[in-house]
Design a protein around this motif. Structure first.
Motif: not given
Ligand SMILES: *Cc1c(COP(=O)(O)O)cnc(C)c1O
Length: 347
Positions: A272-279, A289-296, A314-318
């Motif tokens: 949940e909340g993880v944006s990743i492209e395994p390819q 990136d976790v910006s779609q989730g509830g945590m920094t 890395f920064g707020k979201a990565q």
């Protein structure tokens, strides 16, 4: 002692018993006099692997890159580089401070530039402009997510650069990873660069050390500047022995790191909340990136730390994860279990 699973970087590895034995048994001499036999063997070995005339052992990847930049340029010259690259972002401003160059940054696709971008960035021969002198590439690309530079792109850039009198430096801190992942030889990549730096202290698991390789005349200049930068070391064969051991024992196994990284990326893609492209995970680095989730990102890192898993925000979201010699398949499953407890599976 608590066993941490440390996924922050591939620099966190500790020398194995075999490597420590090689260190203990190393023959040494004064390398500033050129008399350390183990350093000399390592330099010749790495030059041969990269298909270059000569190589020089230096304390860090940063020094390797900066010595190459120093040796290729004059103050005021311009160096074309990707905007998320290591030499530009993570070497303390050394290009400006030590060589007086200015970087001309181009935005790549996950760190990879196309020759057409470089073509546009070359300065015209006009007194208003700085002199374009050097192009720096990075393979694999760290901040790009361990991206492999396609060799055709490197070739195109080199073939474009040569007739214009431009030089090409390859930051190959993780060139081993690119070579193991693609089956393309180190020397095949290296032929499309005038100089190459490689790190022994990343995926190869040595405690310290990098090399710069290139022509004899180039390495002669690098040698002079190494002394100037304070990188001339004495009985450094104890470190070169670790490097030789790493080259002999730890290159092939890098493929396990790549499999582990793929496994981690696929597992994370279900959270949940993880944006990743395994390819896009081509080697041992995973950026998501976790910006779609509830945590920094740093909150997630803190929660994972409580579970014994170290990750890099890395920064707020990565988040960046790196697999290496000191994490095995079981550790990857443990890490995924912890991510699942913190984030939960996507509904
Ligand atoms: C780590 C790294 C370096 C420099 O390494 P240090 O030994 O930490 O100075 C250079 N380039 C890339 C791409 C790296 O990942």
């Amino acid at each position: 002692m608590k066993k941490w699973i440390d996924l922050r970087s591939d620099t966190v590895t500790r020398p194995t018993l075999g490597m420590r034995k090689a260190i203990a048994e190393a023959e040494v001499g004064d390398d500033v006099f050129g008399e350390d036999p183990t350093v000399n063997i390592l330099q010749e070995r790495v030059a041969g692997m990269l298909g270059k005339e000569a190589a020089l052992f230096v304390p860090s990847g940063t020094m390797a890159n900066q010595l190459a930049i120093k040796s290729h340029t004059q103050p005021g010259d311009e160096v074309i580089i990707e905007s998320t690259s290591h030499p530009y972002n993570f070497e303390g401003g050394a290009g400006a401070a030590l060589s007086g160059i200015q970087f001309h940054c181009l935005k790549g696709l996950r760190g990879i530039l196309d020759v057409s971008q470089i073509e546009e960035a070359i300065r015209p021969d006009d007194h208003h402009f700085p002199v374009t002198r050097l192009i720096c590439l990075e393979n694999t690309h760290n901040r790009g997510g361990g991206t492999i530079y396609p060799i055709q792109k490197m070739e195109a850039i080199y073939r474009f650069a040569k007739p214009k009198g431009l030089l090409v430096h390859l930051d190959g801190a993780r060139l081993w990873n690119a070579s193991v992942a693609t089956g393309i030889g180190l020397h095949q990549y290296a032929q499309w660069a005038d100089s190459v730096s490689v790190c022994l202290s990343k995926g190869l698991g040595a405690p310290i050390g990098s090399l710069v390789a290139g022509s004899k005349a180039f390495i002669d200049r690098v040698h002079r500047f190494r002394k100037m930068f304070g990188g001339g070391m004495r009985q450094v064969g104890i470190l070169a022995a670790a490097g030789l051991y790493a080259i002999e024992h730890h290159i092939e196994r890098i493929k396990e790191d790549h499999q582990n990284a793929k496994r981690l990326a696929l597992g994370l893609s279900e959270m949940e909340g993880v944006s990743i492209e395994p390819q896009h995970v081509e080697t041992n680095i995973i950026i998501f990136d976790v910006s779609q989730g509830g945590m920094t990102a740093s909150q997630l890192a803190e929660k994972m730390r409580e579970k014994g898993i170290l990750i890099h925000a890395f920064g707020k979201a990565q988040i960046r994860l790196v697999t290496h010699l000191d994490v095995n398949e079981e550790d990857i499953e443990t890490a995924l279990k912890a991510f699942n407890e913190v984030l939960g599976k996507r509904q």
